[in-house]
Write an enzyme that holds these catalytic residues in place. Sequence first.
Site, PDB file in Angstrom:
ATOM      1  N   ARG A 133       2.469  -1.226  -6.321  1.00  0.00           N
ATOM      2  CA  ARG A 133       2.369  -0.173  -6.914  1.00  0.00           C
ATOM      3  C   ARG A 133       3.623   0.738  -7.015  1.00  0.00           C
ATOM      4  NH1 ARG A 133      -0.731   3.293  -9.195  1.00  0.00           N
ATOM      5  NH2 ARG A 133      -0.699   5.549  -8.364  1.00  0.00           N
ATOM      6  N   GLY A 156       0.814  -1.299  -0.123  1.00  0.00           N
ATOM      7  CA  GLY A 156       0.168  -0.005  -0.158  1.00  0.00           C
ATOM      8  C   GLY A 156       0.715   1.217  -0.009  1.00  0.00           C
ATOM      9  N   GLU A 205       5.056  -6.171   1.406  1.00  0.00           N
ATOM     10  CA  GLU A 205       4.925  -6.613  -0.033  1.00  0.00           C
ATOM     11  C   GLU A 205       4.179  -5.452  -0.851  1.00  0.00           C
ATOM     12  OE1 GLU A 205       1.686  -9.496   1.157  1.00  0.00           O
ATOM     13  OE2 GLU A 205       0.304  -7.884   0.897  1.00  0.00           O
ATOM     14  N   CYS A 226     -17.948   2.043 -25.881  1.00  0.00           N
ATOM     15  CA  CYS A 226     -19.329   2.372 -25.597  1.00  0.00           C
ATOM     16  C   CYS A 226     -19.825   2.533 -24.297  1.00  0.00           C
ATOM     17  CB  CYS A 226     -20.262   1.490 -26.739  1.00  0.00           C
ATOM     18  SG  CYS A 226     -19.964   2.057 -28.210  1.00  0.00           S
TER      19      CYS A 226
END
Length: 854
Positions: free
Chosen positions: A737, A698, A734, A804
């Site tokens: 990102r 995180g 861990e 769409c």
Amino acid sequence: MKFGGTSVATLPRWKKIKELAASRRNQGARLLIVVSALSGITDALWQLSLEKNKSKRMASVGKIDARHRALLADMGVEHTTLLDTHINALCTLAESGPSQRGELVWQAQLLAHGELLSSSLGAAFLTRLGLPTQWLDARDCLSAVTLPDHNERVRLLSAIVDTRFDQTLDKRLCNLGDVLITQGFIACGNNGQTVLLGRGGSDTSASYFGALLKAIRVEIWTDVAGMFTANPRQVPGARLLRKLDYEEAQEIATTGAKVLHPRCLSPLREPRVPLLIQDTRRPELEGTLIGPQVHAHATSVKAISARNGITLVSMESVGMWKQVGFLADVFEYFRRHGLSVDLIGSAETNVTVSLDSNENLLNSNALAALGSDLAKVCRVKVIAPCAAITLVGRGMRSMLHRLSGVLAEFDQLRVHLISQSSNNLNLTFVVDEDVVDGLIPRLHELLITSGALRADDSALFGASWESVYGEDKADVSKAWWHKPAARSRLLALGMEVTPRYVYHLPTVRAQARTLKTLTVVDRLHYAVKANTHPAILHALAEEGFALECVSPGELDRATAVVPDDVPLLFTPNFASREDLKRGLASRATLTLDALYPVAHWSELFRGREIVLRVDLGRGLGHHEKVRTGGNGSKFGLPIEHIDNFLHHADTHDIVVRGLHAHLGSGVLDPNHWGEVYGQLASLAERIGSITFLNIGGGLGVPSHPGEAPLDIEALDKVLREVKMAYPHYHLWMEPGRYLVADAGVLLTRVTQIKGKGAWRYLGVDTGMNSLLRPALYGAWHEIVNLSRLEEEADGLFQIVGPICENGDVLGSDRRLPEPQEGDVMLIAQVGAYGKVMSSSYNLRGDTEEVVLKN
Ligand code: ADP
Ligand code: ASP
Ligand code: MG
């Protein structure tokens, strides 16, 4: 031109004033300079006015005299009769004490001397430097008006001036000269006595003059380069507001931004005189322009401000419901005591109002008298000291959906009152005063990250305070893709094929090395779900990272790509029995986060060592969809089920070796991981068999320009401290990102442009099929036109893809140069959760990936 207290306090500032004044003269303007008292002098005079002892008063006058004489000497001016005259008058006042004319009259006269003295110095100095400057008594020009509900205190200390355009004044001043200097803060009362315009009222003097003379412009010169999105002394990341209309600026000033006196905008609105705020010390900085014209921009919160010293009066009456005239009776008492009401909240039997100390010149007598009057008609409770925190922005009601993360911050606080202004310009929360200082910086950050404050709109938001005055913070121009060599490579790649993901391995490695500086972390796992590209897994394994997988597919990929000695973690959620079997068959360490598997499939785990993921009861992160803790989230074993889980484990010979928690993504506060370690460690103490704690990932990466990155050194310090308390556990993390986000960009090409009313849509050749984060989380990604990086970004666009779906928007209200079909656009920071989340929706083809090794 109005110069505030610090701007007139020293010789270097006066030299700046001279330069600025001379440059305006050279542009052919006539000039009226309005000055404050030297900084601190009004406070000193106020203290003097409260002093009962005459000799102490005289001693104070002595100090004030000495301060002005010292500056005069610095200025190289030997003597000025004006200064002598005003010092003598001040002496006489201090000597006489409150005369028979009344204490308030005397007080006003005393306090006026700060400005009388500073303007005398200024006239002498500017004239000496060759800019003939005529001293003007502001009381000959500004006349206070008396309104029926103004009590004597308001009339004398916080007066209001009539500002209808006065041609005779203009002529009079014209005859005096081209450069005039006068006092802020003071005016003439209806009996000819000196009156004040309220603390900080010199700004208001300037705009009264501006309105009376229909000036070209009012310039407020102060110690900061304009109005910022928050008080920059409290929030260094506050951004400069480049342009504002009168109403929004008014709202920001009224709700606490001291940089402008709240009364100083209304006089300028009708004659449409613009007001510019700039920094005297750094006149080259652009400042804030407040005026009638503001160009189209994104709907955005513009500022967060706070006012301390708020008193709440809560009035409770059972007889109030549907009782005609109750409010009229109650408010009559406020009027009688000269107290003006600001915010109002009402319920069936309760009305609560707030009193703003600035507006009310509150003294305890007035409040006590009000209380005893109100007690006749209702039960009264006074709640103080409170503070009002206000979010300001036009169209506030249409922004509520973006405020959920911001509102969540009020979670543990006592919010006494919420008020939404009927002009739709503000949303105010009244809380206890002591929480404000810590809260405002956090709220400001959340406003930016949630996209409620559109700091990316460069037409509106300028530099952050700290980037101008302090140290440098995150800046896109430092991104790898911004460097000229990388740009031309990317342009070539984009011209060849789009859409295309491009990953920059050196950036991945650099991030990995930064994390490796964490001294007490025993094992770092890369959460491969962020980006499963083999080259990235390989590079991170080379950097010494273990891998964390959440599915059999990821386990297969990891085992295929990295050497066998790289440790693997398998952390699935709601995995099927089959998935768990496959995990157990691999070399990965398994993490469970539910009771069901051990209760129903216990034979699978018999004799094995596992990790238990717990839910610490709360989630964190940039969006509700990434907060993975608390009852609203499907992850983790609730603490109350731990004993039951351990019982099953015991019965079936399963050893719980590790504890794990992960509360969410995009966290930028290093203390978070310290708290998780502490909580897990105290649980582990109870369990006994635990040897390691996995405190999750995180780790946030700032996405908006100017946002501060996660401070890894601070994180290290936090972890070292908690580790000292519980040194016997191995520490695992861990991150996902953090390692890969900045390394990836998505290249796409402009297909067409469409105008719809005031809206302009810029179409590109891919959309949510390649990059889902904007549609899924409202995530903000920097988008640039790589083909026109140097061109002025002056158009406002919605960047949309070909899918769409109405939600197929990659970026809204983005400031970009005028595009052309075929331009290569770059969407930044998509190395994490980009390609891995892409889909074949609408049967759009696959988005290819390119890896840059250097
Ligand atoms: P002056 O003496 O020049 O009138 P002030 O002290 O009255 O100056 O006002 C400038 C100060 O206002 C700044 O130094 C800053 O601390 C404060 N301030 C509070 N809110 C804001 C804001 N939103 N933007 C800029 N300045 C602010
Ligand atoms: N000198 C006055 C004060 O300190 C007015 C001002 O500076 O604006 O309140
Ligand atoms: Mg001021």
